[in-house]
Design a protein around this motif. Structure first.
Motif, PDB file in Angstrom:
ATOM      1  N   ARG A 117      44.824  46.867  44.864  1.00  0.00           N
ATOM      2  CA  ARG A 117      43.984  48.047  44.686  1.00  0.00           C
ATOM      3  C   ARG A 117      43.587  48.203  43.215  1.00  0.00           C
ATOM      4  O   ARG A 117      42.463  48.542  42.888  1.00  0.00           O
ATOM      5  CB  ARG A 117      44.758  49.281  45.153  1.00  0.00           C
ATOM      6  N   ARG A 118      44.492  47.910  42.322  1.00  0.00           N
ATOM      7  CA  ARG A 118      44.218  48.018  40.890  1.00  0.00           C
ATOM      8  C   ARG A 118      43.129  47.022  40.463  1.00  0.00           C
ATOM      9  O   ARG A 118      42.225  47.357  39.713  1.00  0.00           O
ATOM     10  CB  ARG A 118      45.494  47.758  40.088  1.00  0.00           C
ATOM     11  N   GLN A 119      43.198  45.781  40.940  1.00  0.00           N
ATOM     12  CA  GLN A 119      42.166  44.781  40.617  1.00  0.00           C
ATOM     13  C   GLN A 119      40.808  45.207  41.177  1.00  0.00           C
ATOM     14  O   GLN A 119      39.787  45.082  40.515  1.00  0.00           O
ATOM     15  CB  GLN A 119      42.545  43.412  41.184  1.00  0.00           C
ATOM     16  N   PHE A 120      40.791  45.706  42.406  1.00  0.00           N
ATOM     17  CA  PHE A 120      39.535  46.150  43.011  1.00  0.00           C
ATOM     18  C   PHE A 120      38.883  47.250  42.179  1.00  0.00           C
ATOM     19  O   PHE A 120      37.698  47.208  41.883  1.00  0.00           O
ATOM     20  CB  PHE A 120      39.785  46.635  44.442  1.00  0.00           C
ATOM     21  N   LEU A 121      39.672  48.238  41.767  1.00  0.00           N
ATOM     22  CA  LEU A 121      39.126  49.320  40.950  1.00  0.00           C
ATOM     23  C   LEU A 121      38.673  48.812  39.584  1.00  0.00           C
ATOM     24  O   LEU A 121      37.642  49.240  39.061  1.00  0.00           O
ATOM     25  CB  LEU A 121      40.166  50.430  40.790  1.00  0.00           C
ATOM     26  N   SER A 122      39.408  47.890  38.994  1.00  0.00           N
ATOM     27  CA  SER A 122      39.008  47.329  37.689  1.00  0.00           C
ATOM     28  C   SER A 122      37.681  46.600  37.798  1.00  0.00           C
ATOM     29  O   SER A 122      36.777  46.786  36.967  1.00  0.00           O
ATOM     30  CB  SER A 122      40.067  46.364  37.167  1.00  0.00           C
ATOM     31  N   TYR A 123      37.521  45.767  38.802  1.00  0.00           N
ATOM     32  CA  TYR A 123      36.264  45.033  38.986  1.00  0.00           C
ATOM     33  C   TYR A 123      35.110  45.981  39.293  1.00  0.00           C
ATOM     34  O   TYR A 123      34.011  45.835  38.768  1.00  0.00           O
ATOM     35  CB  TYR A 123      36.391  43.996  40.104  1.00  0.00           C
ATOM     36  N   THR A 124      35.332  46.947  40.132  1.00  0.00           N
ATOM     37  CA  THR A 124      34.271  47.888  40.518  1.00  0.00           C
ATOM     38  C   THR A 124      33.839  48.727  39.323  1.00  0.00           C
ATOM     39  O   THR A 124      32.639  48.856  39.045  1.00  0.00           O
ATOM     40  CB  THR A 124      34.755  48.803  41.663  1.00  0.00           C
ATOM     41  N   LEU A 125      34.786  49.313  38.613  1.00  0.00           N
ATOM     42  CA  LEU A 125      34.437  50.138  37.454  1.00  0.00           C
ATOM     43  C   LEU A 125      33.843  49.295  36.327  1.00  0.00           C
ATOM     44  O   LEU A 125      32.911  49.728  35.647  1.00  0.00           O
ATOM     45  CB  LEU A 125      35.663  50.901  36.960  1.00  0.00           C
ATOM     46  N   GLY A 126      34.350  48.090  36.112  1.00  0.00           N
ATOM     47  CA  GLY A 126      33.784  47.206  35.080  1.00  0.00           C
ATOM     48  C   GLY A 126      32.347  46.819  35.405  1.00  0.00           C
ATOM     49  O   GLY A 126      31.464  46.831  34.544  1.00  0.00           O
ATOM     50  N   GLY A 127      32.081  46.467  36.648  1.00  0.00           N
ATOM     51  CA  GLY A 127      30.713  46.106  37.059  1.00  0.00           C
ATOM     52  C   GLY A 127      29.763  47.284  36.953  1.00  0.00           C
ATOM     53  O   GLY A 127      28.633  47.148  36.473  1.00  0.00           O
ATOM     54  N   ALA A 128      30.207  48.461  37.392  1.00  0.00           N
ATOM     55  CA  ALA A 128      29.358  49.654  37.300  1.00  0.00           C
ATOM     56  C   ALA A 128      29.093  50.011  35.837  1.00  0.00           C
ATOM     57  O   ALA A 128      27.968  50.370  35.466  1.00  0.00           O
ATOM     58  CB  ALA A 128      30.021  50.822  38.026  1.00  0.00           C
TER      59      ALA A 128
END
Length: 181
Positions: free
Chosen positions: A24-35
């Motif tokens: 879950r932490r990796q998913f949020l990091s990738y999503t927030l970084g991309g946004a």
């Protein structure tokens, strides 16, 4: 036997396959970084366009500027000042320029830029008693003929303005290389 030992015996010496799952932490990091990168690019692109746009605009030709009455031009060069309107990116100005205007032996009027081609100082007609009837640069001793041909020190002749005569007035236009020499 339990299921775990059954699976190990079935693969018979093969390494067990590990499924790699995203936390879950990796998913949020990738999503927030991309946004964040997308929003940053959205702000950066207009700024770059604003900075680069004047460079991409086609360069316009110089406009014709009325300088002097044709009757005031003689065979001996005289200095005349004139103002041009120029736009450098977003900066607009009206600098005062100078031209040495004279009639050639053929009777045609020509105008030379007084900027020395050696190091950019301003030349004067008959500026030195040593070099009579020549343009002379006081900075380093360059001198030129009446047509702007370099005689010493300077590597090139003086630049020449395009000239046109209209309704009894001399107009100067685009500055370019000397075509008289």
């Amino acid at each position: 036997m339990n299921d775990h030992t059954n699976q190990e015996t079935q693969h018979h010496g093969d390494k067990p396959v590990k499924r790699r799952e995203m936390s879950r932490r990796q998913f949020l990091s990738y999503t927030l970084g991309g946004a964040g990168a997308f929003m940053g690019a959205g702000m950066l692109v207009p700024m770059v366009r604003f900075a680069v746009d004047p460079v991409l605009q086609p360069k316009s030709q110089a406009e014709w500027v009325k300088v002097v009455e044709e009757s005031k031009v003689t065979n001996e060069p005289k200095s005349f000042k004139f103002q041009v309107h120029q736009v450098d990116g977003w900066y607009e100005s009206s600098p005062e320029l100078e031209a040495w205007i004279a009639k050639g032996p053929d009777g045609k009027i020509f105008a030379l830029n007084p900027t020395c081609k050696h190091l950019g100082c301003t030349v004067n007609w008959n500026g030195s008693p040593q070099f009579q009837n020549q343009y002379y640069c006081p900075c380093h001793g360059a001198h030129y003929t009446i047509d702007g041909k370099a005689l010493a020190v300077a590597p090139l002749p003086l630049d020449e303005y395009e000239v046109k005569i209209e309704n009894g007035f001399v107009y100067v236009g685009q500055l370019g290389p000397n075509k008289r020499v």
